[in-house]
Structure formats: structure tokens, C-alpha cells
Design a protein around this motif. Structure first.
Motif, PDB file in Angstrom:
ATOM      1  N   SER A  65       0.844  -1.187   0.000  1.00 45.51           N
ATOM      2  CA  SER A  65       0.000   0.000   0.000  1.00 45.51           C
ATOM      3  C   SER A  65       0.875   1.231   0.000  1.00 45.51           C
ATOM      4  O   SER A  65       1.871   1.293   0.708  1.00 45.51           O
ATOM      5  CB  SER A  65      -0.919   0.023   1.220  1.00 45.51           C
ATOM      6  N   GLN A  70      -3.514   3.539   5.390  1.00 45.08           N
ATOM      7  CA  GLN A  70      -4.056   2.201   5.155  1.00 45.08           C
ATOM      8  C   GLN A  70      -3.191   1.121   5.799  1.00 45.08           C
ATOM      9  O   GLN A  70      -3.696   0.216   6.457  1.00 45.08           O
ATOM     10  CB  GLN A  70      -4.186   1.942   3.655  1.00 45.08           C
ATOM     11  N   THR A  71      -1.878   1.199   5.592  1.00 40.44           N
ATOM     12  CA  THR A  71      -0.973   0.234   6.204  1.00 40.44           C
ATOM     13  C   THR A  71       0.237   0.961   6.768  1.00 40.44           C
ATOM     14  O   THR A  71       0.570   2.066   6.341  1.00 40.44           O
ATOM     15  CB  THR A  71      -0.496  -0.827   5.195  1.00 40.44           C
ATOM     16  N   TYR A  76       1.776  -5.195   4.656  1.00 40.05           N
ATOM     17  CA  TYR A  76       1.898  -6.203   5.697  1.00 40.05           C
ATOM     18  C   TYR A  76       1.797  -7.591   5.082  1.00 40.05           C
ATOM     19  O   TYR A  76       1.282  -7.776   3.968  1.00 40.05           O
ATOM     20  CB  TYR A  76       0.826  -6.028   6.776  1.00 40.05           C
ATOM     21  N   HIS A 131      -8.336   0.053   9.015  1.00 42.83           N
ATOM     22  CA  HIS A 131      -6.910  -0.230   8.854  1.00 42.83           C
ATOM     23  C   HIS A 131      -6.136   0.306  10.058  1.00 42.83           C
ATOM     24  O   HIS A 131      -6.546   1.268  10.711  1.00 42.83           O
ATOM     25  CB  HIS A 131      -6.374   0.423   7.582  1.00 42.83           C
ATOM     26  N   GLN A 132      -5.010  -0.336  10.349  1.00 42.34           N
ATOM     27  CA  GLN A 132      -4.137   0.074  11.452  1.00 42.34           C
ATOM     28  C   GLN A 132      -4.926   0.213  12.761  1.00 42.34           C
ATOM     29  O   GLN A 132      -4.783   1.190  13.497  1.00 42.34           O
ATOM     30  CB  GLN A 132      -3.387   1.364  11.122  1.00 42.34           C
ATOM     31  N   ASP A 161       0.167  -5.901  11.248  1.00 39.84           N
ATOM     32  CA  ASP A 161       0.766  -4.822  10.466  1.00 39.84           C
ATOM     33  C   ASP A 161       1.918  -4.163  11.215  1.00 39.84           C
ATOM     34  O   ASP A 161       2.908  -3.742  10.619  1.00 39.84           O
ATOM     35  CB  ASP A 161      -0.320  -3.800  10.130  1.00 39.84           C
TER      36      ASP A 161
END
Length: 347
Positions: A65, A70-71, A76, A131-132, A161
């Protein structure tokens, strides 16, 4: 209504609002399920691509990403296999797992701490995508802990992640020795460290400059509590690290420890409380006899064992404190290749 009464009511309402928001801001902390792009104050984040984070027991793919929300750090790893495992070790007290919450994720994940199953959690959601997110958090006693995250939901994704550690916590090699300690003596340094379970042997590296280790000694797995490096120069600082070898694989370094050997100002003829006669038989038929403390005997045996493995100096010195005559010092050297056998008679 009287103005004083109305003003009083507004004042109480305004005070309550201030108190409420002030209270909220003072105790706020991120919780499981919250999106957390950066670690909270007092925490430090480690990416899942860190080499100290291990993945096993499954086929692993990578989700890239370019979107930072998002990451973490570009992506990840994930696995959909039942039994797939993510493992890491850390020193400290608290850890958080950062991962996505979504309908593709596993609903049955086991957490093992120091080899014991302690909990389960889920990252599955049929209705939301985060995310995260903080997906798991745990507080432990201060020390080294081995963590395993295991997927029990075949066909659903397991991933981490990032890992957040609290305070001075840090990731460590699961097989690296911990708490190396060095204590200086007369022409020697005594080392001790925490044992690594199932280790085959340990390797000691040392030198006179921090981070630059010019000498190597391989020792058996049973000497972690007390190992003597002999024949060092008094007044010189030495720096040491230790690694463990398991199944032929050497771990990363322990912490670095340093010590400076110093001559005894007031030599104690019996520093350990026990003594022995060390008799060395040489290949030319000569016998050498020394009345030593057990600490001195153990130092000689440690040197002999190391040299038998091909490491360490070729000769061992005995500093004589008897029959010195007019001499300031008397030193006798024994050459390893000339030793046929030796006896230790304790008294």
C-alpha cells in the motif's frame, strides 16, 4: 424567573461541560478496535517486516500500500492457513498488535505468552473496515517475553501490520542471551548471562573497543552462570557479547558488557574459600604443581577447554606469589600443546 437563578443554572451547566471535556481529555487512551496511525505517547512502533518478527507454519503473501493511513510502512504480510503463526520476543511490559479489521480477517486467533495460551481475539467484522487498528493489547510483568499469534480460522487472514511496545520496550532475538554481566578480576573477567533453553553452545566475542570484537571463545551450554576469561591485561577495558547456537543456527548478539581487570591491592591467598593442588603433566615428562584457589583452577580449566576447541591464546600464565626472592614478579607460562594431562586435588 429571577436573573440570578438563571445565571446560576447556566454557570452550573457550563462548569459541568468543562468538567466533562476536561475529564475526557485527561484519561483518554486508545482502545482495542480504534484506528491508530501513529503510536501513542510513551509507545514505540515496530513494523511487521522487522527481521525479529517471524512468520511460520503457512504460505505468506504481502499486501502493499502507498497510502500511509491504510498500512504501516507500505504493507503487511498475511496467511489464510490454519496454524499459521507470527512470533516475536520483546523486553518490557506492554504490547499492542496493529492490524486491519474486515470481513476477510480471522475470527479465531490464539495468543501464547512464554509458551502458554493466555487469550484469543478476532479481527473479523461483517460491517466495517478499519486499517491500522488496535486488535489486541496485553500487560505483562517487566522482562523478556516470547509471543506467538496463531490462526485457527482456515481460509481467513492472519496478519500483524505493526507491534507497539510501551516505554523502553524493544524487540529481541528469541534465542539471544540476555543480561550479560562482566566483572573484572586480577588479569581476568568473569561473565554471566541468562541461559537460553535448548542451546547447543555459546560463543563469546570480546575486544578492547566497543563493537569491535577480535577474540572468540566457544563454550559449552552449561557455563552461562560463571565463565572466566583469563590472561587479560590489567587496567585495560574489555567489551564482551555472547551468542547462543541452537540446531546449528547462531543467534544475534546479547547486550554488550564491559569490565576492566585490576590487580588485587591486597591479595587474598584464599579468595574462594576453597583451594586445590593443580598438577600439570607435560609431554617431556616434567610435572608442574600449583597451589591455587578454586577460582584460579576454574580459570585454567576454562582456558584449556576453549583452546581444545581451537580458540584462545596458546599459552597460560601463572603469576607466582611464592619464592619470589629479589624479583618484583615471577610468571610461569604453560604451552597448551605441551600439556599431556592434569590433576586437580581439592582440599
Amino acid at each position: 424567573m429571577r436573573w440570578s437563578t438563571l445565571i446560576g443554572k447556566w454557570f452550573l451547566l457550563f462548569s459541568a461541560v468543562i468538567l466533562f471535556f476536561g475529564f475526557q481529555s485527561s484519561v483518554y487512551a486508545a482502545a482495542v478496535g480504534d484506528k491508530l496511525i501513529t503510536p501513542e505517547t510513551g509507545w514505540i512502533r515496530f513494523d511487521d517486516k522487522d527481521p525479529l518478527v517471524k512468520r511460520s507454519n503457512g504460505t505468506w503473501g504481502f499486501v502493499p500500500s502507498m497510502e500511509p493511513t491504510q498500512t504501516y510502512q507500505g504493507g503487511y504480510y498475511y496467511s489464510r492457513d490454519q496454524g499459521a503463526k507470527i512470533s516475536f520476543s520483546f523486553t518490557g511490559t506492554k504490547f499492542r498488535l496493529i492490524a486491519p479489521i474486515y470481513k476477510l480477517q480471522s475470527s479465531d486467533i490464539t495468543v501464547k505468552v512464554d509458551g502458554v495460551v493466555v487469550d484469543k481475539y478476532s479481527t473479523y467484522s461483517a460491517t466495517k473496515l478499519v486499517h491500522q487498528a488496535i486488535v489486541y493489547e496485553s500487560a505483562l510483568e517487566d522482562g523478556k517475553h516470547d509471543i506467538e499469534i496463531i490462526n485457527n480460522d482456515a481460509g481467513k487472514e492472519l496478519e500483524v501490520d505493526a507491534i507497539d511496545l510501551y516505554g523502553s520496550g524493544k524487540l529481541v532475538d528469541i534465542n539471544a542471551p540476555l543480561h550479560l554481566n562482566a566483572t573484572g578480576g586480577d588479569s581476568q573477567v568473569t561473565l554471566s548471562w541468562n541461559a537460553v533453553g535448548n542451546s547447543d553452545s555459546y560463543t563469546i566475542r570480546y575486544g578492547t573497543n566497543s563493537g569491535n570484537y577480535t577474540q572468540t571463545v566457544i563454550v559449552t551450554k552449561d557455563v552461562y552462570g560463571h565463565y572466566v576469561i583469563p590472561n587479560l591485561v590489567n587496567g585495560t577495558t574489555y567489551y564482551f557479547v555472547v551468542t547462543a547456537t541452537l540446531n546449528g543456527v547462531e543467534s544475534s548478539y546479547s547486550n554488550e558488557a564491559s569490565a576492566t581487570p585490576q590487580a588485587d591491592e591486597k591479595p587474598n591467598p584464599n579468595p574462594s574459600g576453597e583451594r586445590a593442588i593443580l598438577t600439570i603433566y607435560l609431554t617431556n615428562g616434567t610435572e608442574k604443581e600449583y597451589d591455587l584457589s578454586m577460582l584460579e583452577v576454574n580459570a585454567f580449566i576454562s582456558w584449556y577447554d576453549g583452546k581444545d576447541l581451537g580458540v584462545g591464546p596458546a599459552k597460560y600464565k601463572f603469576v607466582k606469589t611464592w619464592n619470589k626472592g629479589p624479583f618484583k614478579n615471577r610468571t610461569e607460562y604453560i604451552i597448551f600443546d605441551k600439556i599431556l594431562t592434569f590433576n586437580v586435588d581439592e582440599y
